[in-house]
Scaffold this motif. Structure first.
Motif, short mmCIF file in Angstrom:
data_model
loop_
_atom_site.label_atom_id
_atom_site.label_comp_id
_atom_site.label_asym_id
_atom_site.label_seq_id
_atom_site.Cartn_x
_atom_site.Cartn_y
_atom_site.Cartn_z
N THR A 1 -3.92 3.11 -8.20
CA THR A 1 -3.53 2.09 -8.91
C THR A 1 -2.49 2.29 -9.88
OG1 THR A 1 -5.93 1.17 -8.79
CG2 THR A 1 -4.57 0.35 -10.64
N ILE B 1 -2.07 -8.21 -6.66
CA ILE B 1 -0.98 -7.85 -7.51
C ILE B 1 -0.90 -8.74 -8.62
CG2 ILE B 1 0.45 -6.89 -5.40
CD1 ILE B 1 2.33 -9.18 -5.70
N GLU C 1 0.55 1.27 2.23
CA GLU C 1 -0.28 0.19 2.48
C GLU C 1 -0.59 -0.21 1.08
OE1 GLU C 1 -4.34 -1.31 4.62
OE2 GLU C 1 -3.57 0.92 4.70
N GLN C 2 -0.39 -1.52 0.87
CA GLN C 2 -0.56 -2.32 -0.61
C GLN C 2 -1.84 -3.05 -0.28
OE1 GLN C 2 -0.32 -5.99 -1.59
NE2 GLN C 2 -1.49 -5.22 -3.32
N ASN D 1 5.20 -2.62 4.96
CA ASN D 1 4.28 -1.63 3.79
C ASN D 1 5.26 -1.29 2.83
OD1 ASN D 1 1.92 -1.60 5.10
ND2 ASN D 1 2.45 0.48 6.11
N MET E 1 6.86 -2.97 -1.39
CA MET E 1 7.09 -4.12 -2.58
C MET E 1 8.53 -4.12 -2.71
SD MET E 1 3.57 -3.33 -4.29
CE MET E 1 3.31 -1.63 -3.39
N PHE F 1 -0.28 -2.81 -9.00
CA PHE F 1 -0.50 -2.87 -7.72
C PHE F 1 -1.30 -1.69 -7.34
CE2 PHE F 1 3.54 -0.79 -8.28
CZ PHE F 1 3.37 0.25 -7.51
N HIS F 2 -1.99 -1.88 -6.08
CA HIS F 2 -2.72 -0.71 -5.52
C HIS F 2 -2.15 -0.28 -4.20
CE1 HIS F 2 -6.39 1.92 -5.41
NE2 HIS F 2 -6.27 1.40 -4.10
N VAL F 3 -2.21 1.01 -3.97
CA VAL F 3 -1.71 1.41 -2.56
C VAL F 3 -2.58 2.61 -2.09
CG1 VAL F 3 0.88 0.82 -3.00
CG2 VAL F 3 0.01 3.04 -3.65
N SER G 1 4.98 -8.25 -2.12
CA SER G 1 4.68 -7.42 -1.27
C SER G 1 4.74 -7.85 0.34
CB SER G 1 3.05 -6.89 -1.30
OG SER G 1 2.32 -8.13 -1.22
#
Length: 296
Positions: free
Chosen positions: A67, A45, A40-41, A262, A264, A56-58, A257
């Motif tokens: 991160t 971004i 899940e992002q 879910n 990228m 990005f962060h997931v 994204s």
């Protein structure tokens, strides 16, 4: 510091085409390369176009947060070790410094020496940022517009203080486009009043030239502002999924994204040409890609 994530995420980095014409952008077929899938992002971004590093962060299925920094040229995925959870992200193109927001604070990460430093304490959590000569930001859940942070000083943009900002960009003309109340508004450079620009919800981004782009998640269409006519024109469509956030690389290729899968993805141009067919039923517009056989 940056920490390699090959043991955790490496299995999700692939370079496999999902089809012969996954997307049609500018009349050219693009294939979809997977950057990361199954995570899940969260949040914004950003990209450092100098070195083609995508930030990005997931969140994984164990509810752990990462991160990350993905080197597109060398196909290497790293974790920014000093920062666990972050919301907004922005890159200073001159210094390559990455700005990351956490709860009521913003951190600056220098990728050259892997040094992370707190910039300042903020009154609230920063939800969205863009660096354009200085740091512009909007706070989460508040109707107080877009602020500027420079040399330790926070400044309001006076005409925007009553807007709750969901997303914003600053284009090559220093015009500000922002999402508010299910529509997009524009504050032109030098003017004192924001005006309605588009009465639909779009995700906003700028390309390598600073030109404004608008992404419609529901019909997967990509629009660009035609600066000669001041109108949005459809330049592309993503064939499947629900694209949400988009950045442009140093070659002006698209990374996006997808909240449906879910994942990228990186769109790479192919040799085939394509056209976008559009069909309207009432207020619903359906778009699909067709190969332009006569021009192949």
């Amino acid at each position: 510091m940056l920490l390699a994530l090959s043991c955790l995420l490496g299995a999700f980095i692939t370079a496999v085409s999902a089809g012969s014409c996954d997307s049609c952008v500018g009349g050219i077929c693009h294939r979809k390369m997977i950057v990361l899938e199954g995570f899940e992002q969260i949040g914004q971004i950003a990209i450092d176009r100098t070195s083609n590093i995508f930030y990005f962060h997931v969140k994984d299925n164990r509810r752990k947060y990462y991160t990350c920094a993905y080197d597109l040229d060398n196909v290497v995925l790293n974790r920014i070790w000093d920062v666990n959870f972050s919301f907004a992200r922005a890159v200073d193109p001159a210094t390559r410094d990455l700005y990351l927001s956490q709860e009521a604070s913003v951190y600056k990460v220098n990728p050259k020496d892997n040094f992370t430093d707190g910039v300042t304490e903020f009154n609230r959590t920063v939800w969205h940022m863009q660096f354009k000569d200085k740091l512009y930001y909007a706070e989460f859940g508040t109707a107080n517009g877009i602020k500027i942070y420079e040399n330790g000083i926070h400044t309001d943009i006076p005409s925007l203080t009553n807007y709750k900002i969901d997303d914003f960009i600053i284009d090559k003309n220093n015009d500000i486009y922002f999402s508010y109340a299910f529509a997009v508004y524009r504050l032109r450079n030098g003017q004192s009043e924001a005006k309605l620009f588009a009465d639909e919800i779009y995700s906003l981004t700028t390309d390598k030239y600073g030109e404004a782009h608008f992404i419609q998640p529901y019909n997967r269409a990509i629009y660009k502002l035609d600066y000669s006519t001041d109108m949005m024109v459809n330049i592309g469509i993503i064939s499947v999924g629900t694209p949400y956030k988009v950045v442009f690389t140093s070659d002006n290729y698209i990374i996006y994204s997808d909240i449906e899968f879910n994942g990228m993805y990186f769109l790479v141009p192919e040799t085939g040409k394509c056209v976008i067919d559009e069909q309207r039923t009432g207020n619903i517009i359906t778009k699909r890609i067709s190969l332009d056989i006569d021009k192949n």
